[in-house]
Design a protein around this motif. Sequence first.
Motif, PDB file in Angstrom:
ATOM      1  N   TRP A 161       0.846  -1.208   0.000  1.00 32.13           N
ATOM      2  CA  TRP A 161       0.000   0.000   0.000  1.00 32.13           C
ATOM      3  C   TRP A 161       0.877   1.253   0.000  1.00 32.13           C
ATOM      4  O   TRP A 161       0.644   2.188  -0.767  1.00 32.13           O
ATOM      5  N   ARG A 164       2.322   1.851  -3.429  1.00 32.11           N
ATOM      6  CA  ARG A 164       1.322   2.351  -4.356  1.00 32.11           C
ATOM      7  C   ARG A 164       1.051   3.833  -4.127  1.00 32.11           C
ATOM      8  O   ARG A 164       0.979   4.623  -5.075  1.00 32.11           O
ATOM      9  N   VAL A 165       0.903   4.189  -2.854  1.00 27.60           N
ATOM     10  CA  VAL A 165       0.561   5.575  -2.539  1.00 27.60           C
ATOM     11  C   VAL A 165       1.735   6.503  -2.854  1.00 27.60           C
ATOM     12  O   VAL A 165       1.552   7.583  -3.416  1.00 27.60           O
ATOM     13  N   LEU A 181      -6.604   4.906  -7.100  1.00 23.66           N
ATOM     14  CA  LEU A 181      -6.788   3.535  -6.691  1.00 23.66           C
ATOM     15  C   LEU A 181      -7.974   2.835  -7.322  1.00 23.66           C
ATOM     16  O   LEU A 181      -9.074   2.850  -6.793  1.00 23.66           O
TER      17      LEU A 181
END
Lengths: 184, 184
Positions: A161, A164-165, A181
């Motif tokens: 996560w 991705r962020v 997302l």
Amino acid sequence: MSHRYLVLGLLSERPMTGYEIRKRVCETMSMIASPSYGAVYPILHRLLREGAVTMDVVEQEGRPAKKVYAITESGRDDFATWLRKPAAADQVRREFLVKVLFARDLDPEELTAHLRDRQAEVEGQIAVLEAVCSEPEAQANGYHALVIDYALALYRAELCWLDRVAQAVRAGELLQDALLLDPD
Amino acid sequence: MSHRYLVLGLLSERPMTGYEIRKRVCETMSMIASPSYGAVYPILHRLLREGAVTMDVVEQEGRPAKKVYAITESGRDDFATWLRKPAAADQVRREFLVKVLFARDLDPEELTAHLRDRQAEVEGQIAVLEAVCSEPEAQANGYHALVIDYALALYRAELCWLDRVAQAVRAGELLQDALLLDPD
DNA sequence: GTAAGCATGTAACTTGTTACATGATTAG
DNA sequence: CTAATCATGTAACAAGTTACATGCTTAC
């Protein structure tokens, strides 16, 4: 409440001192809890008062005397009853998340710094868990290994996560309102 | 401490009553916190005392009068300072995990029951998060969506773990000591 | 009529942390 | 000589929950 049963559970394996209990929890179960002495000793005093444990003073030369606590039958019953009750639900509740929630008030670099901090924290935790994993004590207890595996699984998911962020922030995808997302 | 800043952060978006704050947190941010009234009101009283918020009594017909709290400049400064400080590290700490840790004292069926309970709990949480996701409020705020996505990622990872462990239990792979879980 | 929603609050309690006090031994 | 490890404990504080009290309106 669960600190109490963590203590009782450890004592159900073998008698220990408060110092030992705390050390063992902090070293091999830090993903679950890291109680302070101010938590451990009062719990032991209370368990003793309630008859769930007995206490034995062991003099030592050189070192201060130690108090070895052992679980009683009544303590085992108490523990067994708790163990079979359904566990309370609990939240994810991380201070870190509250900061992300209001990240619109942060510059992208400040958000990135928080993400990097958290990444370092998680990677550190993973390293600790992998070290604990390879110790004989953890390998001998399948359930301990199971709990470590649980924590590892969650930390690894968090790492994904974070990645991705961080990418989304770099790409400028997170502006004032923004998209983001794809749902899976 | 982070409840305080959650309240302050929400008030930085728009003025609200204590009742409203609590409702909004419980309905759309339950993965982070679900504060009781006994937590929210004292926080507001304190923020008022400290000058971080102002309070306005609004009479209503039919309903009891409400107290609308608004953030002040000083409150915004306080919040901005907190927002930039690195977040405290926190544990996974689930009562459920302590029960797994001592599952050697349980029959396989009892462990399975705990796993099923937890699975139901997690699936319920995921359903709540997906419902919140589809609301316009969450979609309008990219950071809120981000936090929901974080929670979803962790819950899904947990679901995988639960599945793996349930299978291992069914296969009788988890006896007194036991093996398990290839490291990835 | 009764449950749920709106709206506020307090008191007692629980659980935990931080910081302190004490004091000896051993390793660097 | 200084820091860490062993070993116990308490007092002050922080943060929160649970349960209670109050009281009106609207929907079933």
